[in-house]
Design an enzyme around this catalytic site. Structure first.
Site, PDB file in Angstrom:
ATOM      1  N   ASP A  33       0.859  -1.178   0.000  1.00 51.30           N
ATOM      2  CA  ASP A  33       0.000   0.000   0.000  1.00 51.30           C
ATOM      3  C   ASP A  33       0.905   1.241   0.000  1.00 51.30           C
ATOM      4  O   ASP A  33       2.108   1.140   0.293  1.00 51.30           O
ATOM      5  CB  ASP A  33      -0.880  -0.038   1.257  1.00 51.30           C
ATOM      6  N   ASP A  35      -0.404   5.095   0.846  1.00 51.68           N
ATOM      7  CA  ASP A  35      -0.769   6.083   1.859  1.00 51.68           C
ATOM      8  C   ASP A  35      -0.822   5.451   3.244  1.00 51.68           C
ATOM      9  O   ASP A  35      -1.587   4.515   3.490  1.00 51.68           O
ATOM     10  CB  ASP A  35      -2.124   6.709   1.526  1.00 51.68           C
ATOM     11  N   ASP A 212      -1.404  -0.920   6.120  1.00 50.64           N
ATOM     12  CA  ASP A 212      -1.647  -0.253   7.399  1.00 50.64           C
ATOM     13  C   ASP A 212      -3.108  -0.232   7.802  1.00 50.64           C
ATOM     14  O   ASP A 212      -3.429  -0.071   8.978  1.00 50.64           O
ATOM     15  CB  ASP A 212      -1.137   1.195   7.343  1.00 50.64           C
TER      16      ASP A 212
END
Length: 333
Positions: A33, A35, A212
């Site tokens: 990922d 961001d 995250d």
């Protein structure tokens, strides 16, 4: 996870190779990922808060996404439509407020040194992410990273930002699971050679996913190894639901743990043991030649729940007598 029952010799030996074949060291493919994972802030949030709908409305839209009141794609279209800033000006703001993980550059160099493909897989906009990586790594190094994200049409005056969704018919606009499978298949075709294609060797890569947030979970399920950033939503979800993961505070932690995983796989190649930290479900769908044609060994081995997880089009429900019903009306133990 139940162990596989030895198949009939004549048919299954042809399909999966000699039973005595020595396992080969697997290729590693990494998906991450962006961001909140590679960048410590969210690129979209920086833009929306300063040049769009503002933090209050953006936060309300995020809440609607989490509650299911609106889809990610629908709410994101409203946020992007609110932007009124030329691309270059918007990037200047991001450059002043965006921080990359302090260990990412070194980790990227590590991947290049070991010929490990690294893919960014994101629900964000590809032009934005590419510009960030170009500025932080340099264009030559950035070009070595494959970005799998939505595209965008942005007018020169910045009054219209329109996302071009990779998968229009989905609620997220980008089906990360589909993208991972496409990239893995493509990478496998690039690496095909003698002795590859089926079984434990080069045809079955070891997939690593780094994320995250809970939105990363569908893609994370495709991975053999899941890294979750410490203290954020993905880690909390994994702890709550008993999902195996490796925590990380920076990409330096990931590099150290990945080196250990590579050593484990080397030991496995030499017949000195099997790695224990991998997700068996991820490997199973990659072993199968088709998700529509269920291999005979699958009928003999996984649990009923795993059959439905791996082949939902075939194993659709659990019958009252405890057997898994198939889409053709036959029951399988």
């Amino acid at each position: 996870m139940p162990s596989l029952i030895s198949p009939p010799p004549s048919v299954e030996r042809k399909a999966f190779g000699p039973l005595s074949a020595q396992p080969q060291k697997r290729r590693i493919i990494i998906f991450s990922d962006f961001d909140g994972t590679i960048s410590l802030q969210d690129t979209g949030h920086i833009l929306f808060d300063a040049h769009g709908c503002g933090p209050t409305r953006r936060s309300a839209l995020d809440d609607q996404i989490r509650s299911g009141e609106r889809t990610f794609k629908d709410a994101s279209e409203e946020m992007y439509a609110s932007l009124d800033v030329p691309f270059d000006d918007g990037f200047e703001l991001m450059a002043s407020r965006l921080d990359l993980d302090p260990g990412f550059k070194t980790f990227h160099t590590f991947c290049l040194a070991h010929s490990i493909p690294f893919h960014v897989i994101s629900a964000g906009l590809k032009p934005v992410l590419r510009r960030v990586l170009d500025e932080c790594l340099g264009e030559e190094e950035s070009s070595r990273i494959n970005i799998v994200a939505n595209d965008a049409e942005i007018t020169r005056d910045g009054k219209e930002w329109k996302p071009i969704w990779r998968h229009v018919g989905t609620e997220t606009g980008h089906d990360k699971v589909r993208s991972i499978r496409e990239e893995v298949d493509g990478d496998g075709r690039k690496g095909e050679g003698e002795g590859e294609g089926e079984g434990e060797g080069e045809g079955v890569p070891l997939i690593v996913f780094i994320g995250d947030g809970v939105s990363d979970l569908p893609a994370a399920r495709e991975a053999d190894v899941l890294f979750a950033r410490k203290g954020l939503r993905l880690e909390g979800y994994c702890v709550e639901h008993g999902i195996k993961y490796l925590p990380f505070g920076s990409f330096g932690d990931i590099q150290s743990k990945l080196e250990g995983i590579m050593d484990e796989d080397e030991e496995r190649t030499r017949g000195r043991g099997n790695p224990v930290r991998f997700n068996p479900r991820a490997n199973m769908w990659r072993r199968a030649s088709s998700r529509k044609a269920v291999p005979r060994y699958v009928v003999m081995s996984p649990s009923r729940e795993e059959k439905m997880f791996l082949w939902p089009d075939t194993f659709t429900e659990l019958r009252g007598d405890g057997m898994a019903a198939t889409s053709m009306g036959k029951a399988v133990v």
